[in-house]
Design a protein around this motif. Structure first.
Motif, PDB file in Angstrom:
ATOM      1  N   THR A   1       0.998   3.939  -2.967  1.00  0.00           N
ATOM      2  CA  THR A   1       0.748   5.360  -2.671  1.00  0.00           C
ATOM      3  C   THR A   1       1.762   6.234  -3.388  1.00  0.00           C
ATOM      4  O   THR A   1       1.408   7.222  -4.045  1.00  0.00           O
ATOM      5  CB  THR A   1       0.815   5.616  -1.154  1.00  0.00           C
ATOM      6  OG1 THR A   1      -0.182   4.832  -0.494  1.00  0.00           O
ATOM      7  CG2 THR A   1       0.573   7.095  -0.841  1.00  0.00           C
TER       8      THR A   1
ATOM      9  N   ARG B   1      -5.308  -0.600  -2.229  1.00  0.00           N
ATOM     10  CA  ARG B   1      -5.519   0.827  -2.450  1.00  0.00           C
ATOM     11  C   ARG B   1      -4.419   1.637  -1.800  1.00  0.00           C
ATOM     12  O   ARG B   1      -3.863   1.245  -0.773  1.00  0.00           O
ATOM     13  CB  ARG B   1      -6.877   1.265  -1.871  1.00  0.00           C
ATOM     14  CG  ARG B   1      -8.057   0.398  -2.270  1.00  0.00           C
ATOM     15  CD  ARG B   1      -8.221   0.337  -3.780  1.00  0.00           C
ATOM     16  NE  ARG B   1      -8.456   1.658  -4.362  1.00  0.00           N
ATOM     17  CZ  ARG B   1      -8.462   1.908  -5.654  1.00  0.00           C
ATOM     18  NH1 ARG B   1      -8.222   0.936  -6.517  1.00  0.00           N
ATOM     19  NH2 ARG B   1      -8.693   3.117  -6.097  1.00  0.00           N
ATOM     20  N   PRO B   2      -4.047   2.778  -2.340  1.00  0.00           N
ATOM     21  CA  PRO B   2      -3.064   3.646  -1.690  1.00  0.00           C
ATOM     22  C   PRO B   2      -3.622   4.220  -0.394  1.00  0.00           C
ATOM     23  O   PRO B   2      -4.843   4.297  -0.205  1.00  0.00           O
ATOM     24  CB  PRO B   2      -2.831   4.751  -2.722  1.00  0.00           C
ATOM     25  CG  PRO B   2      -4.054   4.751  -3.572  1.00  0.00           C
ATOM     26  CD  PRO B   2      -4.527   3.326  -3.617  1.00  0.00           C
TER      27      PRO B   2
ATOM     28  N   ASN C   1       0.604  10.809 -10.937  1.00  0.00           N
ATOM     29  CA  ASN C   1      -0.194  12.036 -11.054  1.00  0.00           C
ATOM     30  C   ASN C   1       0.698  13.244 -11.341  1.00  0.00           C
ATOM     31  O   ASN C   1       0.363  14.100 -12.161  1.00  0.00           O
ATOM     32  CB  ASN C   1      -0.988  12.271  -9.774  1.00  0.00           C
ATOM     33  CG  ASN C   1      -2.127  11.284  -9.601  1.00  0.00           C
ATOM     34  OD1 ASN C   1      -2.500  10.579 -10.538  1.00  0.00           O
ATOM     35  ND2 ASN C   1      -2.682  11.203  -8.404  1.00  0.00           N
TER      36      ASN C   1
ATOM     37  N   THR D   1      -4.302   9.777  -1.934  1.00  0.00           N
ATOM     38  CA  THR D   1      -3.882  10.252  -3.250  1.00  0.00           C
ATOM     39  C   THR D   1      -4.196  11.732  -3.381  1.00  0.00           C
ATOM     40  O   THR D   1      -5.074  12.255  -2.685  1.00  0.00           O
ATOM     41  CB  THR D   1      -4.581   9.457  -4.369  1.00  0.00           C
ATOM     42  OG1 THR D   1      -4.072   9.882  -5.631  1.00  0.00           O
ATOM     43  CG2 THR D   1      -6.096   9.676  -4.339  1.00  0.00           C
TER      44      THR D   1
ATOM     45  N   GLU E   1      -1.159   4.923 -17.513  1.00  0.00           N
ATOM     46  CA  GLU E   1      -0.090   5.073 -16.513  1.00  0.00           C
ATOM     47  C   GLU E   1       0.805   3.841 -16.454  1.00  0.00           C
ATOM     48  O   GLU E   1       2.040   3.940 -16.421  1.00  0.00           O
ATOM     49  CB  GLU E   1      -0.729   5.332 -15.141  1.00  0.00           C
ATOM     50  CG  GLU E   1       0.217   5.229 -13.970  1.00  0.00           C
ATOM     51  CD  GLU E   1      -0.541   4.994 -12.677  1.00  0.00           C
ATOM     52  OE1 GLU E   1      -0.038   4.226 -11.836  1.00  0.00           O
ATOM     53  OE2 GLU E   1      -1.630   5.579 -12.512  1.00  0.00           O
TER      54      GLU E   1
ATOM     55  N   ARG F   1       0.839  -1.207   0.000  1.00  0.00           N
ATOM     56  CA  ARG F   1       0.000   0.000   0.000  1.00  0.00           C
ATOM     57  C   ARG F   1       0.872   1.255   0.000  1.00  0.00           C
ATOM     58  O   ARG F   1       0.551   2.246  -0.676  1.00  0.00           O
ATOM     59  CB  ARG F   1      -0.927   0.022   1.216  1.00  0.00           C
ATOM     60  CG  ARG F   1      -2.082  -0.970   1.145  1.00  0.00           C
ATOM     61  CD  ARG F   1      -3.069  -0.718   2.276  1.00  0.00           C
ATOM     62  NE  ARG F   1      -3.767   0.546   2.106  1.00  0.00           N
ATOM     63  CZ  ARG F   1      -4.563   1.098   3.028  1.00  0.00           C
ATOM     64  NH1 ARG F   1      -4.737   0.479   4.199  1.00  0.00           N
ATOM     65  NH2 ARG F   1      -5.168   2.232   2.786  1.00  0.00           N
TER      66      ARG F   1
ATOM     67  N   TYR G   1      10.043   4.830  -8.987  1.00  0.00           N
ATOM     68  CA  TYR G   1       8.755   4.611  -9.648  1.00  0.00           C
ATOM     69  C   TYR G   1       8.744   3.244 -10.341  1.00  0.00           C
ATOM     70  O   TYR G   1       7.773   2.487 -10.233  1.00  0.00           O
ATOM     71  CB  TYR G   1       8.532   5.736 -10.664  1.00  0.00           C
ATOM     72  CG  TYR G   1       7.241   5.636 -11.455  1.00  0.00           C
ATOM     73  CD1 TYR G   1       6.013   5.519 -10.824  1.00  0.00           C
ATOM     74  CD2 TYR G   1       7.266   5.693 -12.852  1.00  0.00           C
ATOM     75  CE1 TYR G   1       4.829   5.450 -11.559  1.00  0.00           C
ATOM     76  CE2 TYR G   1       6.095   5.636 -13.590  1.00  0.00           C
ATOM     77  CZ  TYR G   1       4.880   5.507 -12.935  1.00  0.00           C
ATOM     78  OH  TYR G   1       3.723   5.437 -13.669  1.00  0.00           O
TER      79      TYR G   1
ATOM     80  N   GLU H   1      -4.975  14.517  -6.384  1.00  0.00           N
ATOM     81  CA  GLU H   1      -5.225  14.739  -7.801  1.00  0.00           C
ATOM     82  C   GLU H   1      -4.410  15.932  -8.301  1.00  0.00           C
ATOM     83  O   GLU H   1      -4.339  16.971  -7.648  1.00  0.00           O
ATOM     84  CB  GLU H   1      -6.717  14.993  -8.043  1.00  0.00           C
ATOM     85  CG  GLU H   1      -7.601  13.796  -7.719  1.00  0.00           C
ATOM     86  CD  GLU H   1      -7.274  12.592  -8.585  1.00  0.00           C
ATOM     87  OE1 GLU H   1      -6.922  12.789  -9.774  1.00  0.00           O
ATOM     88  OE2 GLU H   1      -7.349  11.455  -8.077  1.00  0.00           O
TER      89      GLU H   1
ATOM     90  N   LYS I   1       3.577   5.360  -6.007  1.00  0.00           N
ATOM     91  CA  LYS I   1       3.364   5.177  -7.442  1.00  0.00           C
ATOM     92  C   LYS I   1       2.232   6.069  -7.943  1.00  0.00           C
ATOM     93  O   LYS I   1       2.353   6.718  -8.988  1.00  0.00           O
ATOM     94  CB  LYS I   1       3.041   3.709  -7.716  1.00  0.00           C
ATOM     95  CG  LYS I   1       2.654   3.387  -9.154  1.00  0.00           C
ATOM     96  CD  LYS I   1       2.447   1.889  -9.308  1.00  0.00           C
ATOM     97  CE  LYS I   1       1.853   1.551 -10.672  1.00  0.00           C
ATOM     98  NZ  LYS I   1       0.421   1.857 -10.739  1.00  0.00           N
ATOM     99  N   THR I   2       1.146   6.132  -7.200  1.00  0.00           N
ATOM    100  CA  THR I   2       0.001   6.951  -7.603  1.00  0.00           C
ATOM    101  C   THR I   2       0.348   8.431  -7.595  1.00  0.00           C
ATOM    102  O   THR I   2       0.014   9.171  -8.530  1.00  0.00           O
ATOM    103  CB  THR I   2      -1.191   6.679  -6.670  1.00  0.00           C
ATOM    104  OG1 THR I   2      -1.503   5.284  -6.685  1.00  0.00           O
ATOM    105  CG2 THR I   2      -2.413   7.471  -7.114  1.00  0.00           C
ATOM    106  N   LEU I   3       1.048   8.879  -6.538  1.00  0.00           N
ATOM    107  CA  LEU I   3       1.422  10.289  -6.434  1.00  0.00           C
ATOM    108  C   LEU I   3       2.383  10.688  -7.558  1.00  0.00           C
ATOM    109  O   LEU I   3       2.218  11.738  -8.191  1.00  0.00           O
ATOM    110  CB  LEU I   3       2.064  10.569  -5.075  1.00  0.00           C
ATOM    111  CG  LEU I   3       1.135  10.493  -3.860  1.00  0.00           C
ATOM    112  CD1 LEU I   3       1.928  10.648  -2.564  1.00  0.00           C
ATOM    113  CD2 LEU I   3       0.054  11.577  -3.935  1.00  0.00           C
TER     114      LEU I   3
END
Length: 387
Positions: free
Chosen positions: A36, A118-119, A43, A122, A347, A32, A179, A124, A38-40
């Motif tokens: 997190t 899930r992270p 984005n 996040t 992504e 997780r 990443y 946006e 990776k998602t940041l």
């Protein structure tokens, strides 16, 4: 050894290795945390892509236009022709070989098991504009500035470009290994790491062979036009090839490329103009890598494609490569926008493209700078400028 440890390729390889290890053994909370990050970062990268395109393309076109002349047009025309030849030939070879080479491999389910994780949070970061808008705006402003005298806006655009290059070299590139670590941890967690590693090794081997063939073709063309022995000319440029393997940078290899180009009998005036310019505008090796990797990933993902789609992509990629900074990983950063807008890369597939590209970055850069000698030979013969 210190240079090796500090190189982007070494860091990416470490990221892949650590990512696979972590994905095989890490508990859910660690995954997780990684997702997190990776998602940041994804984005942030999505937010940065339009800025990168505008910051690289606008000043590049403006500067080319200010020095416009017969020699510039000849050099740009030859470099762009070589780049197009590289892209189209890569597509045709890839369409013939990849179905057999990649038979039995499938990546469409990679990461599916990790999607349930899930992270922690996040943020946006919507981009200020879409990719095509930023591309069109860059061309309009760049061309407009190229026909004007030095102005306040020109200086602002130049400084904006320097900020974008700083963003790439000091923020995005240093974080790429981490990443990629998270991408491979996710792949490993899904239990399909062997599939992607098998694809990686197959592509690296076939692209290395294609780079050698491309250089032979370029020097056969240049030798026939300039009246030079193509094999001897290519051997003369090998020190530049070896230097680029170590630096992973076209810009850092310019002194060696320039020296070897003059040993080919090229006028110092021509070499002094063509070699630094081609370090920016001639990226046949990089175009080959991006086209081949994009085609392979689309096949593996089951994404629809045809010749017309890739024809538009290759022609646009040739323009985008003009703006790519001569730093390790610069070309793929410049290309991410068109990979998304024209080929529909999301992504995850963009992350795999970055990993594949950087794994072969040394060979692509070496192909680029060695091919600069072929461009210089042709320009020297056409221009007939002597020292």
């Amino acid at each position: 050894m210190e240079k090796i440890f500090r190189s982007l390729l070494f860091k990416v390889c470490c990221g892949i290795a650590f990512g696979i290890s972590i994905g095989l053994a890490a508990p859910e909370n660690i995954m997780r945390l990684l997702i997190t990050f990776k998602t940041l970062f994804a984005n942030f990268l999505g937010f940065s892509i339009p800025l990168i395109m505008m910051g690289l393309i606008m000043p590049s076109i403006a500067e080319l236009g200010k020095s416009a002349g017969k020699l510039l047009l000849i050099t740009v025309g030859i470099a762009y022709s070589f780049t197009l030849f590289s892209g189209f030939s890569t597509y045709l070879v890839g369409e013939s070989l990849f179905p057999t080479l990649l038979q039995g491999e499938q990546l469409s389910n990679i990461g599916k098991d990790a999607e349930a994780i899930r992270p922690f949070f996040t943020i946006e970061m919507p981009p200020i504009t879409d990719v095509m808008t930023s591309l069109v705006l860059s061309f309009i402003i760049g061309i407009g500035l190229s026909v004007r005298e030095e102005s306040t806006l020109s200086q602002m655009i130049k400084e904006f470009g320097e900020i974008v290059k700083w963003l790439i070299s000091k923020a995005i590139i240093p974080l790429l290994p981490y990443y990629i670590l998270t991408i491979f941890a996710e792949i490993s967690y899904s239990g399909q790491v062997m599939a992607i590693m098998t694809v990686f090794f197959k592509l690296i081997i076939i692209l290395f062979a294609m780079h050698i063939v491309l250089l032979l073709i370029q020097y056969l063309i240049a030798g026939s036009i300039a009246g030079k022995n193509p094999f001897r000319s290519l051997l003369t440029m090998l020190p530049a090839y070896a230097t680029a393997l170590g630096t992973q940078s076209s810009a850092a290899t310019i002194p060696v490329t320039l020296r070897q180009a003059q040993k080919l009998g090229i006028s110092s005036k021509i070499a002094g103009f063509v070699i630094p310019l081609c370090a920016t505008i001639h990226l046949s090796g990089s175009t080959m890598k991006i086209t081949a990797c994009a085609l392979a990933l689309m096949m593996l993902e089951g994404m629809p494609y045809d010749f017309m789609l890739f024809a538009g992509f290759v022609m646009m990629l040739g323009v985008i490569m003009v703006a790519a900074p001569g730093v390790p990983g610069g070309a793929i950063m410049a290309a991410l926008g068109v990979l998304n807008s024209m080929l529909g890369f999301d992504e995850r597939t963009q992350g795999l493209m970055v990993a594949l590209y950087i794994a072969m970055d040394s060979f692509g850069t070496a192909c680029n700078v060695t091919g600069d000698g072929a461009v210089a030979l042709i320009v020297n013969r056409i221009s007939k400028i002597k020292d």
